[in-house]
Design an enzyme around this catalytic site. Structure first.
Site, PDB file in Angstrom:
ATOM      1  N   ASN A 124     -38.828 101.185 -63.963  1.00  0.00           N
ATOM      2  CA  ASN A 124     -40.176 101.105 -64.506  1.00  0.00           C
ATOM      3  C   ASN A 124     -40.568  99.636 -64.712  1.00  0.00           C
ATOM      4  O   ASN A 124     -39.805  98.726 -64.371  1.00  0.00           O
ATOM      5  CB  ASN A 124     -40.288 101.905 -65.819  1.00  0.00           C
ATOM      6  CG  ASN A 124     -39.360 101.373 -66.910  1.00  0.00           C
ATOM      7  OD1 ASN A 124     -38.864 100.245 -66.857  1.00  0.00           O
ATOM      8  ND2 ASN A 124     -39.113 102.200 -67.922  1.00  0.00           N
TER       9      ASN A 124
ATOM     10  N   ASP B  22     -38.395 114.450 -63.584  1.00  0.00           N
ATOM     11  CA  ASP B  22     -38.303 113.307 -64.493  1.00  0.00           C
ATOM     12  C   ASP B  22     -39.559 112.441 -64.418  1.00  0.00           C
ATOM     13  O   ASP B  22     -40.019 111.914 -65.433  1.00  0.00           O
ATOM     14  CB  ASP B  22     -37.067 112.473 -64.158  1.00  0.00           C
ATOM     15  CG  ASP B  22     -36.893 111.287 -65.085  1.00  0.00           C
ATOM     16  OD1 ASP B  22     -36.559 111.503 -66.267  1.00  0.00           O
ATOM     17  OD2 ASP B  22     -37.129 110.145 -64.633  1.00  0.00           O
TER      18      ASP B  22
END
Length: 336
Positions: free
Chosen positions: A15, A209
């Site tokens: 991320n 996810d």
């Protein structure tokens, strides 16, 4: 017999804060499990087969993995029944600049071998040799427990999340279920599938996810990471060419964690005789982190309907049960 996968973590695995997505780790875990179980099921003369993922037990993310670190995934078969294989997987990350290593994940997966000639046929699993008789007895107990839980989960698996593709979030109150609820639609292609033409379990978990992460980020508007995944049950196979809808909604929040329920529904367009069906379901737990990687308080979930209030109380029960179990394990470890 053991299996290892080693890979360096790249920027596209992480991320914006540099933490590797939990789905990437789950996908690597499943790949290692699929390799070792397929090898074992084909180790004796018999019908050629491919091991298909049936269930993943609760998995805790003990420590985040960062860009540039090396993930070492090791898998070992710990129990076999007549038609299933239990695989234990450990993940260790290594900082190749300092040599520092840490355990990041421990997971238990269950596979069933499907015939290459007939995908609806489950072939027999070659037995493994146990060092101690107790190992076989303990494995059989785990097998019976997961089998019972799978049946219970399938019985309560009729709930529906309607896909929210482009919702007008300005009309919804922040921190409500409807505000953060999210969906993703994916066309299953050849690269997603096994030799049998069905989706890899790791591909499905990665997509789940991603959706759970979107729900958590919309609720907190901060950096979020996967903390744990409750048991993931793969109820039915997903065929190549199907369109799958992965939907997630917030069910519970504590002071520092969020529980997100995720469903995967499949539309088998290549098989018009079959209607849409529920393929996979699971609960993901996320935590909110500051820029320094410190836990942040999570905004309280605002429940509006009776169903949302019921799901909140059920989530609270799971949270307290997990918390009590973890405290008991810590106390037991301190006595040893």
């Amino acid at each position: 017999m053991a299996q290892q996968l080693i890979r360096i973590m790249r920027p596209d695995d992480a991320n914006f804060a540099g933490n590797v997505h939990g789905g990437i780790i789950l996908k690597m875990i499943e790949e290692a499990g699929a390799i070792i179980s397929t090898r074992h099921c084909n180790s004796q003369d018999g019908e050629p087969c491919v091991a298909a993922l049936a269930r993943v037990e609760r998995t805790d993310f003990l420590s985040p993995v960062c860009i540039g670190e090396v993930a070492n995934v090791s898998a070992e078969i710990t129990y076999t029944s007549r038609h299933s294989v239990e695989v234990q997987v450990n993940v260790m990350s290594e900082n190749i600049l300092t040599g520092a290593k840490k355990v990041t994940n421990k997971a238990t997966l269950w596979y069933v071998p499907l015939s290459l000639k007939n995908v609806n046929k489950v072939v027999e699993v070659p037995p493994i040799q146990y060092v101690r008789k107790e190992q076989e007895e303990e494995g059989k107990k785990r097998y019976e427990e997961q089998k019972l839980d799978r049946l219970e989960t399938k019985q309560r698996n009729g709930d529906v999340i309607f896909p929210i593709i482009n919702p007008d979030r300005q009309t919804k109150e922040p921190h409500t279920v409807g505000y953060s609820q999210s969906s993703l639609i994916h066309l299953v292609g050849p690269s997603d599938c096994t030799l049998l033409g069905f989706v890899h379990g790791g591909v499905t978990m990665k997509l789940m996810d991603e959706v759970a992460g979107i729900v958590a980020a919309r609720h907190c508007k901060t950096n979020i990471v996967t903390a744990s995944v409750d048991a993931i049950n793969f109820h039915e196979k997903i065929k190549k060419g199907s369109v799958i809808t992965i939907s997630g909604r917030m069910t519970f929040t504590s002071n520092k964690s969020m529980e997100i329920e995720v469903f995967v529904d499949a539309d088998p367009f290549v098989d018009e005789a079959r209607e849409r069906y529920r393929a996979v379901s699971a609960f993901f737990t996320y935590v909110s982190l500051s820029k320094e990687g410190k836990p942040l308080p999570v905004p309280q979930l605002l429940t509006e309907t009776e169903d949302e209030k019921r799901r909140f109380e059920e989530g609270k029960g799971r949270y307290l049960q997990t918390k009590a179990k973890r405290q008991a394990q810590l106390q037991q470890a301190a006595l040893q």
